[in-house]
Structures are given as structure tokens and as C-alpha cells.
Design an enzyme around this catalytic site. Structure first.
Site, PDB file in Angstrom:
ATOM      1  N   GLY A  49       0.781  -1.243   0.000  1.00 49.40           N
ATOM      2  CA  GLY A  49       0.000   0.000   0.000  1.00 49.40           C
ATOM      3  C   GLY A  49       0.808   1.285   0.000  1.00 49.40           C
ATOM      4  O   GLY A  49       0.361   2.290  -0.544  1.00 49.40           O
ATOM      5  N   GLU A 104       3.949   4.390   6.058  1.00 44.39           N
ATOM      6  CA  GLU A 104       2.760   3.551   5.882  1.00 44.39           C
ATOM      7  C   GLU A 104       1.691   4.305   5.101  1.00 44.39           C
ATOM      8  O   GLU A 104       1.669   5.528   5.073  1.00 44.39           O
ATOM      9  CB  GLU A 104       2.255   3.122   7.286  1.00 44.39           C
ATOM     10  CG  GLU A 104       1.014   2.301   7.327  1.00 44.39           C
ATOM     11  CD  GLU A 104       1.064   0.966   6.572  1.00 44.39           C
ATOM     12  OE1 GLU A 104       1.480   0.939   5.395  1.00 44.39           O
ATOM     13  OE2 GLU A 104       0.632  -0.041   7.154  1.00 44.39           O
ATOM     14  N   ASP A 105       0.811   3.546   4.464  1.00 39.80           N
ATOM     15  CA  ASP A 105      -0.262   4.186   3.692  1.00 39.80           C
ATOM     16  C   ASP A 105      -1.414   4.650   4.586  1.00 39.80           C
ATOM     17  O   ASP A 105      -1.892   5.763   4.455  1.00 39.80           O
ATOM     18  CB  ASP A 105      -0.786   3.244   2.590  1.00 39.80           C
ATOM     19  CG  ASP A 105      -1.225   1.880   3.116  1.00 39.80           C
ATOM     20  OD1 ASP A 105      -0.951   1.554   4.298  1.00 39.80           O
ATOM     21  OD2 ASP A 105      -1.829   1.108   2.356  1.00 39.80           O
ATOM     22  N   ASP A 108      -5.518   2.054  10.326  1.00 36.86           N
ATOM     23  CA  ASP A 108      -6.945   1.780  10.498  1.00 36.86           C
ATOM     24  C   ASP A 108      -7.145   1.284  11.930  1.00 36.86           C
ATOM     25  O   ASP A 108      -7.243   2.080  12.850  1.00 36.86           O
ATOM     26  CB  ASP A 108      -7.332   0.753   9.424  1.00 36.86           C
ATOM     27  CG  ASP A 108      -8.807   0.445   9.379  1.00 36.86           C
ATOM     28  OD1 ASP A 108      -9.609   1.360   9.565  1.00 36.86           O
ATOM     29  OD2 ASP A 108      -9.163  -0.726   9.146  1.00 36.86           O
ATOM     30  N   GLY A 110      -4.856  -0.116  13.599  1.00 29.48           N
ATOM     31  CA  GLY A 110      -3.565   0.110  14.245  1.00 29.48           C
ATOM     32  C   GLY A 110      -2.786  -1.175  14.489  1.00 29.48           C
ATOM     33  O   GLY A 110      -1.637  -1.130  14.909  1.00 29.48           O
ATOM     34  N   THR A 112      -1.506  -3.532  12.451  1.00 29.64           N
ATOM     35  CA  THR A 112      -0.337  -3.799  11.608  1.00 29.64           C
ATOM     36  C   THR A 112       0.878  -3.018  12.100  1.00 29.64           C
ATOM     37  O   THR A 112       1.943  -3.586  12.352  1.00 29.64           O
ATOM     38  CB  THR A 112      -0.620  -3.384  10.144  1.00 29.64           C
ATOM     39  OG1 THR A 112      -1.842  -3.990   9.735  1.00 29.64           O
ATOM     40  CG2 THR A 112       0.503  -3.790   9.224  1.00 29.64           C
ATOM     41  N   LEU A 113       0.703  -1.706  12.248  1.00 34.17           N
ATOM     42  CA  LEU A 113       1.852  -0.891  12.616  1.00 34.17           C
ATOM     43  C   LEU A 113       2.306  -1.124  14.037  1.00 34.17           C
ATOM     44  O   LEU A 113       3.487  -1.041  14.334  1.00 34.17           O
ATOM     45  CB  LEU A 113       1.543   0.587  12.410  1.00 34.17           C
ATOM     46  CG  LEU A 113       1.896   1.112  11.044  1.00 34.17           C
ATOM     47  CD1 LEU A 113       1.990   2.616  11.071  1.00 34.17           C
ATOM     48  CD2 LEU A 113       3.215   0.539  10.549  1.00 34.17           C
TER      49      LEU A 113
END
Ligand code: IMP
Ligand code: MG
Length: 180
Positions: A49, A104-105, A108, A110, A112-113
Site C-alpha cells: 500500500g 505507511e499508507d 486503520d 492500528g 499492523t503498525l
């Protein structure tokens, strides 16, 4: 395979124009230059992304800059995320001593990050910051925030400028709301 007209029917409305993105990326590049003041940085982009954002942001900074990639999967299909985040591609190098910036793109839930930031922090970077193009704070499921976020958006599913729905629409030059 959708026909061209079916494809464009899914673009509901443009919420961030190409020009607005361009200006925000240029401002962010200047901000990075000021923050790091000539010291080298390592931009770590989360595929897929963030690939377009990374390409533009990397050209907006003038500090010495290296690039690395990671990939994570949290969306398996459709517009709903799952609880599980798996890192499918890891950085191919040692990051200890580096000024690392995760690019990051969108943030949402949170998840993943949060996972990726925890992983990288354990590897002893000199510093670690997070930059996201888009932020959907109303969707957060875990406690996580970026150091820099270019645009805050409502709880909409968006496509374009790298963001996809089932691998499509990444090449739109703007951010649009997806139409079912
Ligand atoms: P999180 O782990 O829930 O924060 O999800 C982050 C990932 O979900 C992002 O890196 C995107 O790949 C994907 N995602 C979240 N919201 C959207 C959206 O509105 N459009 C496209 N992808 C999204
Ligand atoms: Mg992503």
C-alpha cells in the site's frame, strides 16, 4: 475481469486530490529535512500500500536516505480487517544505529503498525518514527498513533495512491471513496 466502465463505477468520490497529496508530501519532506538535519535516514516502507507514497516522499527529502521494504498482511479480502497480522517480508539488513522512519499508507485498527513498530524497536535503531499518509482514528482497536499523519479521514474505505480493494485501484493518482 471487470470492464473499464465497471471499474470506474466503484470510484464514489475523490476525497483527496492529486494536488493536495503533492502539497502535503512536499511539506512532509521539508519537515523530515528539518527533523534530521543532515543525518542519514532509513525509510522503511510497508508493501504494498505505501509504495507510491514512499516513492514520492523519498524524492521530497534531501537528507541522505536509504530505503528498505517490509510486507504485512492484515486484510485478506474485502473491506474488513482480521485480527491476525503476519509479516510476510522482513527487512534484509541490520537497522541498529539507524534513524528509521516507517512509511505507511493508512492506519486503520492500528494492529499492523503496532506489531511492526514493536518488531523494529527490538532491533535497537538509533531512533524510530512513524509517518502515515492517512489516519482513520475512529477505527482504532489498539492504542497506537503515528508521529506524523498527512491526512485524517472518516471511517470510509478508500482506494487509490497505493491503496487497494482486492489488489485493484492502486494506480489512481488521488484518494477516492470506494463504492460497493
Ligand atoms: P490496520 O492494521 O487495521 O491498521 O490496517 C492497516 C492496513 O489495512 C493498511 O496498511 C491497509 O493495507 C489496509 N487498509 C485499512 N483501511 C483501508 C482502506 O480504507 N483502504 C484500503 N486499505 C485499507
Ligand atoms: Mg498497507
Amino acid at each position: 475481469m471487470d470492464t473499464i466502465s465497471d471499474y470506474s463505477l466503484h470510484i464514489k468520490n475523490i476525497i483527496i486530490t492529486e494536488q493536495e497529496i503533492k502539497e502535503a508530501v512536499a511539506r512532509t519532506g521539508k519537515l523530515i529535512d528539518e527533523m534530521y538535519d543532515g543525518t542519514p535516514i532509513l525509510l522503511v516502507s510497508i508493501l504494498k500500500g505505501a509504495f507510491i507514497f514512499l516513492a514520492d516522499l523519498a524524492r521530497a527529502v534531501t537528507v541522505p536516505c536509504e530505503i528498505a521494504f517490509m510486507a504485512a498482511k492484515s486484510y485478506y479480502s474485502g473491506t474488513e480487517s482480521t485480527e491476525n497480522v503476519s509479516v510476510t517480508l522482513d527487512i534484509d539488513r541490520d537497522i541498529s544505529g539507524y534513524n528509521v522512519i516507517i512509511v505507511e499508507d493508512i492506519i486503520d485498527t492500528g494492529r499492523t503498525l503496532k506489531k511492526i513498530a514493536e518488531m523494529l524497536r527490538q532491533r535497537d535503531p538509533f531512533s524510530l518514527k512513524i509517518i502515515t499518509l492517512l489516519d482513520k482514528p475512529s477505527r482504532r482497536a489498539v492504542d497506537f498513533s503515528a508521529d506524523i499523519s498527512l491526512f485524517t479521514i472518516d471511517d470510509l474505505f478508500v482506494i487509490g495512491y497505493g491503496l487497494d480493494l482486492d489488489e485493484k485501484f492502486r494506480n489512481l493518482p488521488y484518494i477516492a471513496e470506494y463504492q460497493e
